[in-house]
Design a protein around this motif. Sequence first.
Motif, short mmCIF file in Angstrom:
data_model
loop_
_atom_site.label_atom_id
_atom_site.label_comp_id
_atom_site.label_asym_id
_atom_site.label_seq_id
_atom_site.Cartn_x
_atom_site.Cartn_y
_atom_site.Cartn_z
N THR A 1 -13.21 16.48 12.75
CA THR A 1 -12.54 15.19 12.51
C THR A 1 -12.14 15.09 11.05
OG1 THR A 1 -13.76 14.02 14.24
CG2 THR A 1 -12.84 12.68 12.48
N SER A 2 -10.94 14.59 10.80
CA SER A 2 -10.50 14.29 9.45
C SER A 2 -9.87 12.91 9.43
CB SER A 2 -9.47 15.33 8.96
OG SER A 2 -10.05 16.62 8.88
N ASP A 3 -10.31 12.07 8.49
CA ASP A 3 -9.67 10.77 8.31
C ASP A 3 -9.13 10.67 6.90
OD1 ASP A 3 -12.00 10.43 6.86
OD2 ASP A 3 -12.61 8.57 7.81
N LEU A 4 -8.01 10.01 6.74
CA LEU A 4 -7.32 9.91 5.46
C LEU A 4 -6.73 8.51 5.36
CD1 LEU A 4 -6.11 11.21 2.88
CD2 LEU A 4 -4.26 12.08 4.32
N TYR A 5 -7.11 7.81 4.29
CA TYR A 5 -6.68 6.41 4.15
C TYR A 5 -6.07 6.19 2.78
CZ TYR A 5 -6.75 1.33 4.59
OH TYR A 5 -6.38 0.01 4.67
N PHE A 6 -4.88 5.57 2.76
CA PHE A 6 -4.19 5.23 1.53
C PHE A 6 -4.29 3.71 1.34
CE2 PHE A 6 -2.28 9.16 3.01
CZ PHE A 6 -2.27 9.94 1.85
N PRO A 7 -5.26 3.24 0.55
CA PRO A 7 -5.52 1.80 0.48
C PRO A 7 -4.36 0.97 -0.04
CG PRO A 7 -6.82 2.99 -1.16
CD PRO A 7 -6.23 4.00 -0.26
N GLU A 8 -3.56 1.55 -0.98
CA GLU A 8 -2.43 0.75 -1.49
C GLU A 8 -1.44 0.39 -0.39
OE1 GLU A 8 -2.56 3.69 -5.16
OE2 GLU A 8 -3.39 3.79 -3.14
N ASP A 9 -1.34 1.26 0.59
CA ASP A 9 -0.38 1.05 1.68
C ASP A 9 -1.04 0.64 2.99
OD1 ASP A 9 1.72 1.83 0.02
OD2 ASP A 9 1.46 3.94 0.51
N GLU A 10 -2.37 0.55 2.99
CA GLU A 10 -3.11 0.28 4.23
C GLU A 10 -2.70 1.27 5.32
OE1 GLU A 10 -3.97 -3.96 5.26
OE2 GLU A 10 -2.36 -4.33 3.84
N LEU A 11 -2.50 2.51 4.94
CA LEU A 11 -2.05 3.53 5.87
C LEU A 11 -3.23 4.43 6.24
CD1 LEU A 11 0.18 5.07 7.40
CD2 LEU A 11 0.50 6.43 5.33
N LEU A 12 -3.53 4.49 7.53
CA LEU A 12 -4.61 5.31 8.06
C LEU A 12 -4.05 6.44 8.89
CD1 LEU A 12 -7.67 5.76 8.70
CD2 LEU A 12 -7.35 4.25 10.67
N ILE A 13 -4.55 7.66 8.64
CA ILE A 13 -4.18 8.83 9.44
C ILE A 13 -5.47 9.45 9.95
CG2 ILE A 13 -2.93 11.01 9.53
CD1 ILE A 13 -1.38 10.16 7.06
N LEU A 14 -5.53 9.69 11.25
CA LEU A 14 -6.70 10.31 11.88
C LEU A 14 -6.27 11.55 12.65
CD1 LEU A 14 -8.32 7.08 13.39
CD2 LEU A 14 -8.97 8.20 11.25
N VAL A 15 -7.02 12.61 12.52
CA VAL A 15 -6.80 13.81 13.31
C VAL A 15 -8.17 14.30 13.80
CG1 VAL A 15 -5.93 16.17 13.38
CG2 VAL A 15 -4.76 14.47 11.98
N VAL A 16 -8.34 14.38 15.12
CA VAL A 16 -9.61 14.84 15.68
C VAL A 16 -9.32 15.97 16.67
CG1 VAL A 16 -10.58 12.53 15.42
CG2 VAL A 16 -9.70 13.25 17.64
#
Length: 450
Positions: free
Chosen positions: A319-334
Amino acid sequence: MRFIYKITSSIIALLFISTCYCQVNSVQIDSIINSAIQIDGPGVIVYLKKGDSVFYENAFGKSNIELNVNMTTKNVVNIASVSKEFTAISILQLIEKGKLSFEDKLNSFIPNYSKNGDNIKIKHLLSHTSGLKSHTDTIWANTDARKYFNSTLEVINYFKKDTIKFQPGERHDYSNINFNILAYIIEKVSGLTYTEYIEKNILEPLEMTNTTIPNEGELIMNQATGYEFKDGKMVHARYHSVNQTRGSSSIHTTVEDLSKWYDGLMQSKVISRETLQKAWSPYQLNNGDLSQYGYGFYNDQKFNKTAIFHNGFIFGYSTSDLYFPEDELLILVVSNISDITVINTNALIFNIAASVYNDNSPKISVDLLDTYVGFYKMNDGFRAKIYREGLQLFISVDGQPANKLFPESQSLFVVKDFPAKAEFIPASGNQMNIILSMGPDRFQGVKEKK
């Protein structure tokens, strides 16, 4: 050197007012995944969300190969070390309630656990700076990983290694035992089991109804079958005991529930914004340098954005999660395979982020790249190899598998799926120097002459 990815309070203050200039090209994301997997092999689930809007959600490959069952976005996977985020936030909740302190000593909870236990504090466990040696190595994976334990304390005592690698706070060194200990501290302070605490204080408030911390042998609805790659063949993942990974791993969930987790963090449903800022900020080491790890989360600069992320690999799942708080952008790859040579969720997630942010890396000539190619003798005794394939630079350290290097400038390169950098510095007499860095750790070297 102060690293450019330092998270400041001003960044956190802008979490809800930034504008995202990113674009999601579904066809391009499909292409990224399809080029990396076999359609009749282990599967991948990809999920992108900005604020309340889901940009992209799709599943690829198989959740069960032998039964020819397709992966779906509703499949459950073991998120492995991404579970550490939940453990860290649980500890921070107890600190907010005044039941714990960052300065509390390890020996206060487990008397005489370590000869250095009076110096190892909650903050050191949270940031992987305790100096405690990890037990989850290759030997463990093939032997004791199957062993059953009745309690978290039994796990900690069984794997106890009073070998102090360094003084607490001296440097970052990822060790699963830190978070096994934190799970026990949660139990001792709250009077609940680790599972009960997570369910009551995180899963229920966030309505994460498809998330579980299973008991040994418990059936999990919609769980994708886990696979490994052994001797050139796809095989079922080795059995491991889930009850001995409480705190460091063992949470099973869906991408939709993981998105609820980040929603809850951003909306201060389980922890205050001020405390979240501490979790997402680089931990300051004893010498004043900054680590790449906060409390349960990694942090770095990606695509000129603050990036919060973690990854997890365990028998049969990644699992990898990646979050860009300035943009509230969440990317998940499992995925339902743990072998990165088959599917590397880290590489996939950063490739997807590059496509979203229309990565405009600087163009560098072949002639300049060739000045960087060669072997470098590092001052710390190891050897680094830089080589080129087309316009792509690679780095291999002491014969280890190579990583791609991506340019941030004409001389500074990064490893996108791992927080590491390589900087090339010309010297007199046509000599080339290199600085390899990861967090506050810097390694200098000089290119060997042919």
